[in-house]
Design a protein around this motif. Structure first.
Motif, mmCIF file in Angstrom:
data_model
loop_
_atom_site.group_PDB
_atom_site.id
_atom_site.type_symbol
_atom_site.label_atom_id
_atom_site.label_comp_id
_atom_site.label_asym_id
_atom_site.label_seq_id
_atom_site.Cartn_x
_atom_site.Cartn_y
_atom_site.Cartn_z
ATOM 1 N N ASP A 91 0.773 -1.048 -0.006
ATOM 2 C CA ASP A 91 0.008 0.024 -0.024
ATOM 3 C C ASP A 91 0.927 1.168 -0.060
ATOM 4 N N LEU A 92 0.558 2.031 -0.910
ATOM 5 C CA LEU A 92 1.301 3.582 -0.814
ATOM 6 C C LEU A 92 0.003 4.589 -0.916
ATOM 7 N N ASP A 93 0.070 5.514 -0.073
ATOM 8 C CA ASP A 93 -0.882 6.551 -0.036
ATOM 9 C C ASP A 93 -2.059 6.026 -0.227
ATOM 10 N N ARG A 94 -2.267 4.931 0.814
ATOM 11 C CA ARG A 94 -3.728 4.359 0.950
ATOM 12 C C ARG A 94 -4.081 3.733 -0.086
ATOM 13 N N HIS A 95 -3.392 3.347 -1.382
ATOM 14 C CA HIS A 95 -3.552 2.741 -2.593
ATOM 15 C C HIS A 95 -2.937 1.317 -2.633
ATOM 16 N N GLU A 96 -3.704 0.376 -3.245
ATOM 17 C CA GLU A 96 -2.596 -0.894 -3.362
ATOM 18 C C GLU A 96 -2.030 -1.138 -4.397
ATOM 19 N N HIS A 97 -0.853 -1.595 -4.623
ATOM 20 C CA HIS A 97 -0.143 -1.827 -5.850
ATOM 21 C C HIS A 97 0.638 -3.108 -5.620
ATOM 22 N N GLY A 98 1.017 -3.590 -6.824
ATOM 23 C CA GLY A 98 1.851 -4.791 -6.912
ATOM 24 C C GLY A 98 3.234 -4.460 -7.613
ATOM 25 N N ALA A 99 4.144 -5.392 -7.141
ATOM 26 C CA ALA A 99 5.445 -5.132 -7.579
ATOM 27 C C ALA A 99 5.872 -6.678 -8.282
ATOM 28 N N LEU A 100 5.921 -6.738 -9.577
ATOM 29 C CA LEU A 100 6.190 -8.046 -10.226
ATOM 30 C C LEU A 100 7.412 -8.087 -10.844
ATOM 31 N N GLU A 101 8.030 -9.304 -11.404
ATOM 32 C CA GLU A 101 8.890 -9.354 -12.293
ATOM 33 C C GLU A 101 8.690 -8.717 -13.260
ATOM 34 N N GLN A 102 9.866 -8.184 -13.948
ATOM 35 C CA GLN A 102 9.959 -7.504 -15.365
ATOM 36 C C GLN A 102 9.512 -6.106 -15.074
ATOM 37 N N MET A 103 9.150 -5.673 -13.982
ATOM 38 C CA MET A 103 8.660 -4.347 -13.636
ATOM 39 C C MET A 103 9.413 -3.585 -12.612
ATOM 40 N N VAL A 104 9.536 -2.261 -12.535
ATOM 41 C CA VAL A 104 10.319 -1.609 -11.690
ATOM 42 C C VAL A 104 9.358 -0.766 -10.740
ATOM 43 N N THR A 105 9.745 -0.706 -9.661
ATOM 44 C CA THR A 105 8.979 -0.054 -8.690
ATOM 45 C C THR A 105 9.944 0.997 -7.907
ATOM 46 N N LEU A 106 9.164 2.370 -8.056
ATOM 47 C CA LEU A 106 9.792 3.551 -7.312
ATOM 48 C C LEU A 106 9.128 4.068 -6.482
ATOM 49 N N LEU A 107 9.502 3.903 -5.132
ATOM 50 C CA LEU A 107 8.795 4.545 -3.773
ATOM 51 C C LEU A 107 9.158 5.789 -3.248
ATOM 52 N N PRO A 108 8.555 6.842 -3.305
ATOM 53 C CA PRO A 108 9.169 7.844 -3.042
ATOM 54 C C PRO A 108 9.397 8.120 -1.562
ATOM 55 N N PRO A 109 10.396 8.980 -1.272
ATOM 56 C CA PRO A 109 10.676 9.327 0.154
ATOM 57 C C PRO A 109 9.478 9.865 1.000
ATOM 58 N N HIS A 110 9.653 9.723 2.330
ATOM 59 C CA HIS A 110 8.491 10.306 3.291
ATOM 60 C C HIS A 110 7.103 9.971 3.033
#
Length: 273
Positions: A51-70
């Motif tokens: 969950d990021l900013d109260r929204h659900e997401h998924g990190a899968l193979e072949q994708m890139v995930t970038l989570l911001p600071p704070h």
């Protein structure tokens, strides 16, 4: 019974990267937490739900995930088999805080070129002595991340600037034993680091770090055939240590420095110093 995470973490000698984190996670559930740096994550096996900013997401193979600071986020495995991930934590010199809102809106990036570059960055961070390679790869990764967030990803492979590529080669030639950082080259030539890497690679068909290593291997060959011991050659040719020297020499020539030095006719092989 809980399966303890398998973790490797270290602080590399690379400006812009605060931490490298490799992990295999099965049962562990990350609670909501924040970082003061950018979390750049790739998944090698399995899937992460967060969950990021109260929204659900998924990190899968072949994708890139970038989570911001704070911005609070959590994380957990989707299946009992868990997941394997690799993370680099980037400071604000790589991505400005002004991009945080854009990253919150789009933390998942479908970009195979970017993912491959991040994989290569991790590979270069695994070994001491590969600072120029890591710095070059980081510059291209950060540039592409910034382009994604600002909605201007484009094909830069056709970018050419032969004069500055040759200026960079001259700079590498003058400093190949002691080495030079990409940042110092950038300041000397008044060009962005990522631009230097692109134009050099386009002009010469190899990256600046590959060129620097090839110059060192070429010098090492001469020193070995002149009779210098492999141990002394490693330092004299600019390699970080013996392991660093052996790895690149064998990758280039298919044999070890010692065997190379002894490969000539017995009467013509110079004695080691």
């Amino acid at each position: 019974m809980l399966d303890h995470p398998q973790i490797r973490a270290w602080r590399p000698a690379l400006s812009g990267v605060e931490e490298v984190f490799h992990a295999r996670i099965t049962d562990h559930v990350y609670p909501l937490h924040t970082h003061d740096s950018w979390t750049l994550l790739i998944v090698d096996d399995g899937m992460v739900r967060y969950d990021l900013d109260r929204h659900e997401h998924g990190a899968l193979e072949q994708m890139v995930t970038l989570l911001p600071p704070h911005v609070p986020h959590n994380g957990r495995a989707v299946t009992p088999a868990g997941f394997r991930k690799r993370v680099v934590y980037l400071d604000s010199s790589q991505l400005e805080d002004s991009l945080i809102g854009l990253a919150v809106d789009s933390p998942v990036l479908e970009d195979l070129v970017l993912r491959q570059r991040i994989h290569q960055l991790h590979q270069s961070l695994e070994h001491a002595g590969e600072e120029l390679e890591a710095e070059s790869r980081l510059a291209l990764v950060s540039e592409r991340l910034r382009d994604h967030l600002q909605g201007r990803v484009e094909d830069r492979t056709a970018v050419r600037n032969a004069p500055i590529a040759h200026q960079l080669r001259d700079l590498l030639d003058a400093n190949f034993v002691e080495g030079i950082s990409l940042q110092d080259a950038s300041e000397a030539l008044h060009a962005h680091p990522a631009h230097l890497v692109r134009v050099f690679s386009r002009e010469f068909g190899m990256g600046p770090h590959q060129y620097l290593t090839s110059r060192r291997v070429d010098l090492a060959r001469k020193l070995l055939l002149a009779g210098m011991s492999p141990r002394l050659v490693a330092a004299s040719a600019g390699f970080y240590d013996q392991s660093h020297f052996n790895r690149h020499f064998k990758r280039t020539l298919g044999t070890t420095p010692g065997r190379y030095a002894r490969s000539g006719p017995p009467d013509l092989v110079a004695p080691f110093c």
